[in-house]
Scaffold this active site. Structure first.
Site, PDB file in Angstrom:
ATOM      1  N   ASN A  40      17.094 -13.445 -13.168  1.00 30.92           N
ATOM      2  CA  ASN A  40      18.435 -13.370 -13.741  1.00 30.92           C
ATOM      3  C   ASN A  40      18.719 -11.949 -14.225  1.00 30.92           C
ATOM      4  OD1 ASN A  40      16.490 -14.027 -15.745  1.00 30.92           O
ATOM      5  ND2 ASN A  40      18.040 -14.885 -17.106  1.00 30.92           N
ATOM      6  N   GLU A  42      21.542  -9.993 -16.540  1.00 30.26           N
ATOM      7  CA  GLU A  42      22.656 -10.182 -17.472  1.00 30.26           C
ATOM      8  C   GLU A  42      23.454  -8.896 -17.649  1.00 30.26           C
ATOM      9  OE1 GLU A  42      20.911 -11.971 -20.963  1.00 30.26           O
ATOM     10  OE2 GLU A  42      20.571 -13.851 -19.889  1.00 30.26           O
ATOM     11  N   CYS A  51      22.395 -15.611 -12.176  1.00 30.30           N
ATOM     12  CA  CYS A  51      21.178 -16.424 -12.322  1.00 30.30           C
ATOM     13  C   CYS A  51      20.128 -16.038 -11.282  1.00 30.30           C
ATOM     14  CB  CYS A  51      21.506 -17.896 -12.149  1.00 30.30           C
ATOM     15  SG  CYS A  51      22.476 -18.600 -13.481  1.00 30.30           S
ATOM     16  N   GLU A  53      18.425 -17.943  -9.306  1.00 29.42           N
ATOM     17  CA  GLU A  53      18.596 -18.651  -8.025  1.00 29.42           C
ATOM     18  C   GLU A  53      19.542 -17.882  -7.108  1.00 29.42           C
ATOM     19  OE1 GLU A  53      18.781 -19.783 -11.072  1.00 29.42           O
ATOM     20  OE2 GLU A  53      18.597 -21.972 -11.196  1.00 29.42           O
ATOM     21  N   CYS A  86      22.169 -24.332 -13.056  1.00 30.92           N
ATOM     22  CA  CYS A  86      23.518 -24.482 -13.605  1.00 30.92           C
ATOM     23  C   CYS A  86      24.502 -24.911 -12.511  1.00 30.92           C
ATOM     24  CB  CYS A  86      23.974 -23.176 -14.258  1.00 30.92           C
ATOM     25  SG  CYS A  86      24.485 -21.904 -13.084  1.00 30.92           S
ATOM     26  N   CYS A  89      25.167 -22.308  -9.754  1.00 31.83           N
ATOM     27  CA  CYS A  89      24.078 -22.207  -8.767  1.00 31.83           C
ATOM     28  C   CYS A  89      24.059 -23.421  -7.845  1.00 31.83           C
ATOM     29  CB  CYS A  89      22.736 -22.036  -9.468  1.00 31.83           C
ATOM     30  SG  CYS A  89      22.541 -20.380 -10.142  1.00 31.83           S
TER      31      CYS A  89
HETATM   32  N1  THU Z   1      19.781 -18.975 -15.875  1.00 34.31           N
HETATM   33  C1  THU Z   1      19.221 -18.838 -14.636  1.00 34.31           C
HETATM   34  O1  THU Z   1      18.942 -17.725 -14.186  1.00 34.31           O
HETATM   35  N2  THU Z   1      18.964 -19.959 -13.927  1.00 34.31           N
HETATM   36  C2  THU Z   1      19.132 -21.231 -14.391  1.00 34.31           C
HETATM   37  O2  THU Z   1      18.850 -22.186 -13.673  1.00 34.31           O
HETATM   38  C3  THU Z   1      19.652 -21.444 -15.749  1.00 34.31           C
HETATM   39  C4  THU Z   1      20.171 -20.238 -16.436  1.00 34.31           C
HETATM   40  C5  THU Z   1      19.990 -17.761 -16.667  1.00 34.31           C
HETATM   41  C6  THU Z   1      21.413 -17.334 -16.885  1.00 34.31           C
HETATM   42  C7  THU Z   1      21.287 -16.510 -18.151  1.00 34.31           C
HETATM   43  O3  THU Z   1      20.855 -15.201 -17.814  1.00 34.31           O
HETATM   44  C8  THU Z   1      20.163 -17.191 -18.910  1.00 34.31           C
HETATM   45  O4  THU Z   1      19.449 -17.969 -17.954  1.00 34.31           O
HETATM   46  C9  THU Z   1      20.627 -18.082 -20.050  1.00 34.31           C
HETATM   47  O5  THU Z   1      21.621 -18.952 -19.618  1.00 34.31           O
END
Ligand code: THU
Length: 130
Positions: A40, A42, A51, A53, A86, A89
């Protein structure tokens, strides 16, 4: 699978998650065994977070991979419970992976829980609806 889990764990250190402090690592595995990694990423403008994925799938597609090439995606977080992808994704996996492709959740005890892509987005929107 053990080697892939070790890579998932290692790659967690690559996650860029200074705001949520919730690093996530994903690996797309192709039917021919090739692997594509993602974490991920940000942003101070929070809504721009990508994310793990989607990072892994976009990386694979960037190299010319297409849905029929993909066997499964692994998703790892350092928790004793399973973190579920999420909604964004799930929508992207609906588009970029076949309905029968596997979504393998991995927790920090290296336990796995496997779902089938089609089950994660019932009655989902797709290009057939356009
Ligand atoms: N996140 C993911 O990368 N994958 C998931 O399946 C759930 C959430 C990340 C998004 C964000 O950077 C952090 O987790 C918190 O939501």
């Amino acid at each position: 699978m053990e080697k892939i889990i070790e890579r998932l764990i290692h790659n967690l250190t690559h996650a860029y998650a200074p705001y949520s402090r919730f690093p996530v690592s994903a690996i797309v595995e192709l039917k021919d065994g090739r692997l594509f990694q993602g974490i991920n990423v940000e942003n101070a403008a929070y809504g721009l977070a990508n994310c793990a994925e989607r990072s892994a799938l976009f990386s694979a597609y960037s190299e010319g991979v297409r849905k029929e090439d993909i066997q499964r995606i692994y998703i790892y977080t350092d928790h004793d419970y399973f973190v579920s992808p999420c909604g964004s994704c799930r929508q992207v996996m609906r588009e970029l992976m076949e309905p029968e492709a596997e979504v393998v959740l991995v927790n920090n005890t290296k336990a796995t829980k496997t779902f089938i892509n089609r089950d994660l987005l019932p009655f989902g929107f797709s290009k057939e609806d356009l």
